[in-house]
Write a protein that holds these residues in place. Structure first.
Motif, PDB file in Angstrom:
ATOM      1  N   ILE A 144     -47.181  40.426  66.717  1.00  0.00           N
ATOM      2  CA  ILE A 144     -46.812  39.268  67.541  1.00  0.00           C
ATOM      3  C   ILE A 144     -46.779  38.007  66.695  1.00  0.00           C
ATOM      4  N   LEU A 145     -47.752  37.869  65.796  1.00  0.00           N
ATOM      5  CA  LEU A 145     -47.774  36.703  64.914  1.00  0.00           C
ATOM      6  C   LEU A 145     -46.577  36.701  63.967  1.00  0.00           C
ATOM      7  N   LEU A 146     -46.198  37.872  63.455  1.00  0.00           N
ATOM      8  CA  LEU A 146     -45.031  37.965  62.582  1.00  0.00           C
ATOM      9  C   LEU A 146     -43.761  37.574  63.329  1.00  0.00           C
ATOM     10  N   GLU A 147     -43.623  38.037  64.558  1.00  0.00           N
ATOM     11  CA  GLU A 147     -42.449  37.684  65.353  1.00  0.00           C
ATOM     12  C   GLU A 147     -42.397  36.186  65.627  1.00  0.00           C
ATOM     13  N   THR A 148     -43.553  35.589  65.903  1.00  0.00           N
ATOM     14  CA  THR A 148     -43.612  34.149  66.154  1.00  0.00           C
ATOM     15  C   THR A 148     -43.260  33.362  64.900  1.00  0.00           C
TER      16      THR A 148
END
Length: 105
Positions: A36-40
């Motif tokens: 999720i952090l990578l996508e953000t």
């Protein structure tokens, strides 16, 4: 890696499937905290890179002083403001949620 002889002896569909398995999307990773952090972060970088590209193109277009170039400059500035707002909202809601929660208390 497979050698040319191994590829020639196997059925063509098996070789393609075996080679593409390394590119499969790991759904467990994408739903994890790191995914999720990578996508953000990628979404935020998309906004920042769009801002830079539109600013450069807008200022390059306005140097010709044509009517269409001035319209392209205005349209580019509008897009820059939209992407800047999007980057601000992404940063505020997903990348730094602790700072915004502390301000509300």
């Amino acid at each position: 890696m497979l050698s040319a002889r191994d590829r020639r002896d196997r059925h063509p569909e098996e070789g393609v499937v075996a080679e593409l398995q390394g590119f499969a999307v790991d759904k467990a990773f994408l739903t994890s905290h790191k995914g999720i952090l990578l996508e953000t972060e990628l979404d935020f970088l998309r906004c920042v890179s769009a801002i830079i590209i539109f600013l450069v193109v807008s200022f390059a277009a306005v140097t010709s002083r044509d009517g269409a170039a001035i319209a392209a400059f205005v349209f580019g500035i509008i897009l820059v403001s939209i992407f800047a707002y999007d980057a601000f909202k992404i940063y505020r809601t997903e990348m730094a949620p602790g700072a915004s929660q502390g301000d509300q208390q």
